[in-house]
Scaffold this motif. Sequence first.
Motif, PDB file in Angstrom:
ATOM      1  N   VAL A   1      -9.369 -19.449 -14.540  1.00 58.09           N
ATOM      2  CA  VAL A   1      -9.677 -18.692 -15.755  1.00 58.09           C
ATOM      3  C   VAL A   1     -10.805 -19.430 -16.487  1.00 58.09           C
ATOM      4  O   VAL A   1     -10.754 -20.651 -16.647  1.00 58.09           O
TER       5      VAL A   1
ATOM      6  N   LEU B   1       1.565 -17.246 -19.927  1.00 57.79           N
ATOM      7  CA  LEU B   1       0.223 -17.222 -20.509  1.00 57.79           C
ATOM      8  C   LEU B   1      -0.463 -16.031 -19.858  1.00 57.79           C
ATOM      9  O   LEU B   1      -0.615 -15.990 -18.626  1.00 57.79           O
TER      10      LEU B   1
ATOM     11  N   HIS C   1      -3.611 -13.299 -19.415  1.00 62.19           N
ATOM     12  CA  HIS C   1      -5.052 -13.056 -19.577  1.00 62.19           C
ATOM     13  C   HIS C   1      -5.387 -11.728 -18.921  1.00 62.19           C
ATOM     14  O   HIS C   1      -5.178 -11.546 -17.718  1.00 62.19           O
TER      15      HIS C   1
ATOM     16  N   CYS D   1      -6.444 -15.507 -24.286  1.00 62.58           N
ATOM     17  CA  CYS D   1      -5.143 -15.272 -23.657  1.00 62.58           C
ATOM     18  C   CYS D   1      -4.088 -15.045 -24.730  1.00 62.58           C
ATOM     19  O   CYS D   1      -4.360 -15.179 -25.922  1.00 62.58           O
TER      20      CYS D   1
END
Length: 258
Positions: free
Chosen positions: A138, A212, A214, A144
């Motif tokens: 990432v 997490l 994204h 995020c």
Amino acid sequence: MHGLHKLLFFCVLICVEENALGSEIIHGQTVPDDLMLYMASVQNDKGIHLCGGFLISEDFVVTAAHCDPKGKPISVVLGTHDLNKVNETMRYQVEKCKHPSYKDVGSGNDIMLLKLSTKAKLGHRVQPVQLPKTEMKVKDKAKCRVAGWGRTSTNSKTSPVLRVAGVSIINHKTCQKEWATVRRPPLPKNIICAGGYGTDKGFCRGDSGGPLVHGGVAVGVVSFNMGYNCDYPNVPNVYTDVSKFLPWIKKSLKKRSC
């Protein structure tokens, strides 16, 4: 000085282990009922929330390996953002599948699959989250989200309502450098850093195991921060990098067992 670094590292790890079960979102917002339908509450045998987790298929939830309460049974609750509104149709017994290389939080590989005893009842309240398709990195500063149940500050009481905060990916070298001020060994391999540093947002005790996210993809698993201190900013928050464990995850899903 070497002795001091060893002492600091020891203290940090003690704090990490003591705070592994049950954590919070700092400076976040309440999650609407129709969003983040993959969120799971990992609970002990008394129905008390221990950690977060996230549904990745009808059969499996991902959480952190350190969320296993010393071999005692746990269950997973799906389908509610308010832990005051749990009924037994939302609860699933599980088989625990720790990553085979996991030893402790500080050594990395902090990821665990939970095989549900029965398939999750998918619908308007429960849906799995997408995983990365391949190993990926990432980009630094990418936006995020991290979500979980619990306190909203270091000394506050826990909140039964799911909360989410926006955090950004922190450059890996920067993360290593900042953590080097509080621990001598380098950070574990296969981790992502986001939040807690350069911002007042992040996770705290008990968001452990949560995702997490994204771009709608679960890229990380909440692993650890700097002990009890959730008065950000300090050193970056640390997550397990999901994409580095895809072969193990895919193998388990295919076998439908650990």
